[in-house]
Motif scaffolding. Structure first.
Motif, PDB file in Angstrom:
ATOM      1  N   ILE A  77       4.507  -3.089   4.430  1.00 43.70           N
ATOM      2  CA  ILE A  77       5.810  -2.283   3.737  1.00 43.70           C
ATOM      3  C   ILE A  77       5.510  -2.420   2.084  1.00 43.70           C
ATOM      4  O   ILE A  77       5.689  -1.502   1.523  1.00 43.70           O
ATOM      5  N   ALA A  78       5.058  -3.578   1.855  1.00 41.73           N
ATOM      6  CA  ALA A  78       4.724  -3.730   0.298  1.00 41.73           C
ATOM      7  C   ALA A  78       3.665  -2.575  -0.196  1.00 41.73           C
ATOM      8  O   ALA A  78       4.022  -2.046  -1.288  1.00 41.73           O
ATOM      9  N   GLN A  80       3.145   0.041   1.227  1.00 41.13           N
ATOM     10  CA  GLN A  80       3.684   1.389   1.346  1.00 41.13           C
ATOM     11  C   GLN A  80       4.622   1.690   0.007  1.00 41.13           C
ATOM     12  O   GLN A  80       4.484   2.720  -0.499  1.00 41.13           O
ATOM     13  N   ARG A  81       5.385   0.716  -0.111  1.00 42.66           N
ATOM     14  CA  ARG A  81       6.495   0.820  -1.350  1.00 42.66           C
ATOM     15  C   ARG A  81       5.627   0.953  -2.931  1.00 42.66           C
ATOM     16  O   ARG A  81       6.199   1.784  -3.582  1.00 42.66           O
ATOM     17  N   GLU A  84       4.382   4.358  -2.920  1.00 48.50           N
ATOM     18  CA  GLU A  84       5.680   5.285  -3.056  1.00 48.50           C
ATOM     19  C   GLU A  84       6.202   5.263  -4.361  1.00 48.50           C
ATOM     20  O   GLU A  84       6.639   6.594  -5.024  1.00 48.50           O
ATOM     21  N   PHE A  85       6.108   4.228  -5.020  1.00 53.84           N
ATOM     22  CA  PHE A  85       6.703   3.939  -6.217  1.00 53.84           C
ATOM     23  C   PHE A  85       5.842   4.742  -7.397  1.00 53.84           C
ATOM     24  O   PHE A  85       5.960   5.451  -8.380  1.00 53.84           O
ATOM     25  N   PRO A  88       6.309   9.022  -5.191  1.00 52.72           N
ATOM     26  CA  PRO A  88       7.300   9.250  -4.048  1.00 52.72           C
ATOM     27  C   PRO A  88       7.194  10.573  -3.148  1.00 52.72           C
ATOM     28  O   PRO A  88       7.611  10.177  -1.966  1.00 52.72           O
ATOM     29  N   GLY A  91       5.052   9.653  -0.172  1.00 56.05           N
ATOM     30  CA  GLY A  91       5.352   8.497   0.690  1.00 56.05           C
ATOM     31  C   GLY A  91       5.640   8.996   2.294  1.00 56.05           C
ATOM     32  O   GLY A  91       5.614  10.162   2.529  1.00 56.05           O
ATOM     33  N   ASP A 142      14.370   2.286   7.415  1.00 54.33           N
ATOM     34  CA  ASP A 142      15.374   2.161   6.245  1.00 54.33           C
ATOM     35  C   ASP A 142      16.471   3.158   6.110  1.00 54.33           C
ATOM     36  O   ASP A 142      17.172   2.937   5.458  1.00 54.33           O
ATOM     37  N   ARG A 276      19.124  -4.533   1.162  1.00 53.41           N
ATOM     38  CA  ARG A 276      17.624  -3.950   0.709  1.00 53.41           C
ATOM     39  C   ARG A 276      17.588  -2.717   0.103  1.00 53.41           C
ATOM     40  O   ARG A 276      18.330  -1.811   0.625  1.00 53.41           O
ATOM     41  N   ALA A 279      13.120   2.610  -0.158  1.00 59.58           N
ATOM     42  CA  ALA A 279      11.860   2.986  -0.955  1.00 59.58           C
ATOM     43  C   ALA A 279      12.114   4.320  -1.699  1.00 59.58           C
ATOM     44  O   ALA A 279      13.248   5.150  -1.234  1.00 59.58           O
TER      45      ALA A 279
END
Length: 301
Positions: A77-78, A80-81, A84-85, A88, A91, A142, A276, A279
């Motif tokens: 997940i990290a 992927q994040r 995406e940052f 995006p 993503g 999410d 949380r 993303a």
């Protein structure tokens, strides 16, 4: 402890076979055996025991597997994040969709969103609202579109997009077809085709019937709208279904009507994690979704 060791350990645990795990991971069997041995040495426990040609998790191995899967999932997940940052628009939107909810009302929205964001990828997961909320809690999802929309939930925030009407459906040769006004009490002896326990439509049906003074007779329980419509078309029973799903793939043998003494309505909306941050790609999806239905609502007014 290395990520590689955890990856090897999880794969062996799933396959219960070192050779098969090695083949799936495209590495040498000896490399997997060595890394697992180093992992066991570092932990000071035995994670597997042999059973013929297979291997089985020890009791402590089962405990470690749960934590290992969570660790690897969080790392993925990290990654992927971070991606995406960076961009995006490329993503992945991990979207939950409530079982028992018709996709048709969202088809125009998805067509417009995909046209504006063609490079985004999607992972669709379907299930009951409680199941989707559980996935959000685990970090495996999410955002989700659900019906009904939970209120005051400790794990998710919810926002209603629209309210859909539920209608009564029956075979065209059923005696109900000749009724201009249908009251819920008239259905006391009818056989209902509905969703299994845990689905909101079933709960609405049972609550309404109990208020009318009777317990509904259930002829079939399932989780697929098309199956329910098909069974009604065969004359097996009657059903309560969302109006949007009746606009598509409805047999000419099926008639529809409203029950005039009880309002069958349910909110449809979106839920997202409360504790949380989403993303960027999912936030972009959410903002487009809210804006789309805001515009639609203003147009209808």
């Amino acid at each position: 402890m290395e990520l590689r060791q955890l990856t090897y350990f999880i794969e062996v645990a799933k396959r219960e076979h070192v050779t098969k795990a090695a083949e799936d991971l495209h590495v040498a069997q000896s490399a997997i055996s060595r890394q697992i041995s180093l992992l066991e040495s570092e932990l000071g426990v035995t994670l597997f025991f042999r059973e013929g040609r297979n291997v089985k998790l020890t009791q402590i191995g089962k405990v470690f597997l749960k934590h290992s899967e969570r660790i690897v999932n969080e790392i993925n997940i990290a990654k992927q994040r971070i991606e995406e940052f960076t961009n995006p628009e490329t993503g992945i939107v991990r979207l939950g969709f409530s079982t028992g909810l018709s996709f048709q009302p969202f088809s125009v929205f998805f067509a417009q969103f995909r046209e504006e964001h063609p490079d985004l990828q999607y992972q669709f997961i379907q299930g009951t609202p409680n199941y989707l909320i559980n996935l959000i809690e685990k970090g495996e999802l999410d955002i989700a579109i659900t019906a009904p929309v939970p209120a005051d939930d400790p794990l998710v925030n919810g926002e209603i997009l629209f309210t859909e009407k539920l209608k009564l459906i029956f075979h065209q040769e059923h005696w109900l077809a000749n009724q201009s006004i249908i009251r819920l009490s008239q259905l006391k002896s009818e056989r209902f085709i509905t969703f299994r326990a845990g689905f909101s439509i079933r709960e609405m049906l049972f609550n309404a019937c109990q208020q009318a003074g009777f317990e509904p007779i259930i002829a079939f329980e399932g989780e697929d709208m098309e199956t329910i419509k098909g069974l009604v078309a065969s004359g097996t029973g009657i059903a309560i279904l969302p109006e949007p799903t009746l606009l598509f793939n409805l047999s000419k043998e099926v008639g529809t009507a409203e029950i005039n003494d009880y309002q069958f309505n349910r909110p449809v909306g979106v839920i997202m994690p409360k504790k949380r941050e989403m993303a960027p790609s999912e936030k972009m999806f959410y903002e487009f979704l809210i804006s789309f239905y805001d515009r639609l609502h203003r147009f209808q007014i």
